[in-house]
Design a protein around this motif. Sequence first.
Motif, PDB file in Angstrom:
ATOM      1  N   LYS A 171       0.837  -1.196   0.000  1.00  0.00           N
ATOM      2  CA  LYS A 171       0.000   0.000   0.000  1.00  0.00           C
ATOM      3  C   LYS A 171       0.882   1.260   0.000  1.00  0.00           C
ATOM      4  CE  LYS A 171      -4.058   2.024   1.880  1.00  0.00           C
ATOM      5  NZ  LYS A 171      -4.436   2.681   3.126  1.00  0.00           N
ATOM      6  N   PHE A 173       4.028   1.600  -0.890  1.00  0.00           N
ATOM      7  CA  PHE A 173       4.866   1.793  -2.086  1.00  0.00           C
ATOM      8  C   PHE A 173       4.050   2.003  -3.351  1.00  0.00           C
ATOM      9  CE2 PHE A 173       7.874   0.751   1.080  1.00  0.00           C
ATOM     10  CZ  PHE A 173       8.906   1.625   0.779  1.00  0.00           C
ATOM     11  N   HIS A 181       5.393   6.633 -10.679  1.00  0.00           N
ATOM     12  CA  HIS A 181       5.844   6.086 -11.958  1.00  0.00           C
ATOM     13  C   HIS A 181       4.759   6.213 -13.024  1.00  0.00           C
ATOM     14  CE1 HIS A 181       8.687   3.624 -14.286  1.00  0.00           C
ATOM     15  NE2 HIS A 181       7.592   3.358 -14.968  1.00  0.00           N
ATOM     16  N   VAL A 182       3.560   5.781 -12.655  1.00  0.00           N
ATOM     17  CA  VAL A 182       2.427   5.844 -13.574  1.00  0.00           C
ATOM     18  C   VAL A 182       2.145   7.302 -13.971  1.00  0.00           C
ATOM     19  CG1 VAL A 182      -0.092   5.643 -13.498  1.00  0.00           C
ATOM     20  CG2 VAL A 182       1.325   3.670 -12.928  1.00  0.00           C
ATOM     21  N   ALA A 214      10.268  -0.876 -18.995  1.00  0.00           N
ATOM     22  CA  ALA A 214       8.815  -1.089 -19.059  1.00  0.00           C
ATOM     23  C   ALA A 214       8.415  -2.489 -18.584  1.00  0.00           C
ATOM     24  CB  ALA A 214       8.317  -0.841 -20.476  1.00  0.00           C
ATOM     25  N   ASN A 215       9.228  -3.495 -18.883  1.00  0.00           N
ATOM     26  CA  ASN A 215       8.821  -4.859 -18.480  1.00  0.00           C
ATOM     27  C   ASN A 215       8.841  -5.012 -16.957  1.00  0.00           C
ATOM     28  OD1 ASN A 215      11.657  -4.730 -18.411  1.00  0.00           O
ATOM     29  ND2 ASN A 215      11.854  -6.945 -18.693  1.00  0.00           N
ATOM     30  N   ALA A 218       5.874  -2.944 -15.595  1.00  0.00           N
ATOM     31  CA  ALA A 218       4.571  -3.569 -15.863  1.00  0.00           C
ATOM     32  C   ALA A 218       4.310  -4.644 -14.806  1.00  0.00           C
ATOM     33  CB  ALA A 218       4.544  -4.166 -17.271  1.00  0.00           C
ATOM     34  N   ASP A 219       5.351  -5.419 -14.462  1.00  0.00           N
ATOM     35  CA  ASP A 219       5.224  -6.437 -13.413  1.00  0.00           C
ATOM     36  C   ASP A 219       4.844  -5.798 -12.071  1.00  0.00           C
ATOM     37  OD1 ASP A 219       5.950  -8.415 -15.191  1.00  0.00           O
ATOM     38  OD2 ASP A 219       7.336  -9.383 -13.800  1.00  0.00           O
ATOM     39  N   ILE A 221       3.464  -2.956 -11.382  1.00  0.00           N
ATOM     40  CA  ILE A 221       2.141  -2.334 -11.398  1.00  0.00           C
ATOM     41  C   ILE A 221       1.034  -3.389 -11.353  1.00  0.00           C
ATOM     42  CG2 ILE A 221       0.570  -0.999 -12.885  1.00  0.00           C
ATOM     43  CD1 ILE A 221       3.169   0.644 -13.676  1.00  0.00           C
ATOM     44  N   LEU A 222       1.206  -4.449 -12.150  1.00  0.00           N
ATOM     45  CA  LEU A 222       0.174  -5.503 -12.162  1.00  0.00           C
ATOM     46  C   LEU A 222       0.177  -6.290 -10.851  1.00  0.00           C
ATOM     47  CD1 LEU A 222       0.486  -6.745 -15.840  1.00  0.00           C
ATOM     48  CD2 LEU A 222      -1.385  -5.399 -14.826  1.00  0.00           C
ATOM     49  N   LEU A 228      -2.875   0.251  -6.932  1.00  0.00           N
ATOM     50  CA  LEU A 228      -2.656   1.176  -8.043  1.00  0.00           C
ATOM     51  C   LEU A 228      -3.965   1.817  -8.474  1.00  0.00           C
ATOM     52  CD1 LEU A 228      -0.168   2.001  -9.884  1.00  0.00           C
ATOM     53  CD2 LEU A 228       0.257   0.250  -8.191  1.00  0.00           C
ATOM     54  N   ASN A 229      -4.975   0.975  -8.556  1.00  0.00           N
ATOM     55  CA  ASN A 229      -6.311   1.417  -8.902  1.00  0.00           C
ATOM     56  C   ASN A 229      -6.767   2.546  -7.965  1.00  0.00           C
ATOM     57  OD1 ASN A 229      -8.849   1.540  -9.861  1.00  0.00           O
ATOM     58  ND2 ASN A 229      -9.379  -0.599  -9.478  1.00  0.00           N
ATOM     59  N   ILE A 232      -4.529   5.734  -8.435  1.00  0.00           N
ATOM     60  CA  ILE A 232      -4.826   6.541  -9.631  1.00  0.00           C
ATOM     61  C   ILE A 232      -6.092   7.367  -9.381  1.00  0.00           C
ATOM     62  CG2 ILE A 232      -5.458   6.467 -12.097  1.00  0.00           C
ATOM     63  CD1 ILE A 232      -3.576   4.071 -12.414  1.00  0.00           C
TER      64      ILE A 232
END
Lengths: 280, 280
Positions: A171, A173, A181-182, A214-215, A218-219, A221-222, A228-229, A232
């Motif tokens: 939470k 981080f 980053h996003v 990016a790779n 992407a990890d 963030i997912l 993240l949701n 944002i």
Amino acid sequence: MGLLGGSVTLAILRSLSGVKTIGYSHRPSTRKKARLLAVAHEIASDLYQSVKGSDLVILATPIYTFEKTFGEIADSLANGAIVTDVGSTKVLPHRWAAKHLPKGTHYVGSHPIAGSEQRGVEFARDDLFEGADCILTKTPNTNASALAKLKKFWSALGCSVKVMTPGRHDKIFANVSHIPHVTAAALVNATKSDELKFAGKGFIDTSRVASGPANIWADIILANAKNLNAGIDKITNELAKLKKAVNTGKRNHLEKLLNSARQKRTKMIRYKINKKEVIP
Amino acid sequence: MGLLGGSVTLAILRSLSGVKTIGYSHRPSTRKKARLLAVAHEIASDLYQSVKGSDLVILATPIYTFEKTFGEIADSLANGAIVTDVGSTKVLPHRWAAKHLPKGTHYVGSHPIAGSEQRGVEFARDDLFEGADCILTKTPNTNASALAKLKKFWSALGCSVKVMTPGRHDKIFANVSHIPHVTAAALVNATKSDELKFAGKGFIDTSRVASGPANIWADIILANAKNLNAGIDKITNELAKLKKAVNTGKRNHLEKLLNSARQKRTKMIRYKINKKEVIP
């Protein structure tokens, strides 16, 4: 053996002279670079050999590779081996470790708050962890002795160690690292290339993290999608407040929002200065 | 006589030795500091005396103070005097100058892309403009000789000068400067103080501009409200795209968005390196 993995072994070579280090990469080109740069005592080309008999195994790959790797190394791990990682999220790694690592081995999550937008073992530095925070994550099942050993390990590399649950870690981080980053990526994507020619130091700093690989991101963030949701949504909401103040021309309100950010950031910088963390 | 005003006179003292500089501030404490730091040949306590007979008058106050100041100095300006400013928006200053400055004087907008999140004459530096872009703004009514002189002036201070219309300037700088500021403020406001203790170098850089003075930035943002409005919509839209990729778990799409930002930023940095602009 990338920026982080290479920095861990270089930092060990510098600060823990009795410890033998073995680096591994599945890429021959990385192994070649790692050997040329002498980032570890030995660079193994076999994953199983590289972890066999080790007291401490540190994963430094993109997060979604951990699950497979835990499964692959399970049989080669010595009894009592401590397994950790340097990933930026911790809930999933704990879940995967519980699922795949054998009894008698001990997983603790590590997140050294160090790195850069660069990637590759050629950017590894032996002082990367000097003065950095390192978060260790534990659950009710975490082995206390393994946790204590890992605390000593990261402290020896120059880190200030903090312990928390994986949930709290992810939470926090999300808010201080993954959302920035996003946001940086959104900022760059929202700006035209011919306008970017006029960017000054402000834009360059604000967007720096968007140059990260990016790779790997992407990890991250997912693996932290829920936080993240929510994050944002929060930043979108703060932008909407600022937009409203701009459009209604409410100067006092706008200045209050900007001042609140200014003061909060000053407080953060003061805290970091008092802690003697390096300020750029 | 703040960070920018003081840096202009210090840069003149360094690079244009034949030129006499007069600094002005309405604050006695600022005048005292400016005298102690010797940032100009003379520090005037009277606005009218400070501009009287000057060839070049440079406003370095918050933007919304310009209109009043143009009116106040109008009668003291010498015939042929050039008036400029170092403000971060240019449409309104041109409008106010046309309204208040007398015939025979010449207004040209200046925006040196230099500064920092610091404020106050104590942060003034004689090399602040070295290698920086400086945008000059002109309309069909702009005097060509005044524009040429001002080009030479900023070039002598180390700037790379570009000329454009105030409208184009304000649109570009909304996107590369004012939106990043608003975004940085939103980022800090969206994050709790106890979480900020865990912020690393990424957050510190991403949020740096949010430490800029709130009164100056409120002016900039309100003076560029229309472009800010559109810019906030654009970044909100980019955030929504990223959120959608996160929530639908579309890894390829997320990585594509992150990669697009990464590549665009790399292109920007390459452009700046080729131009020999200093990279932090």
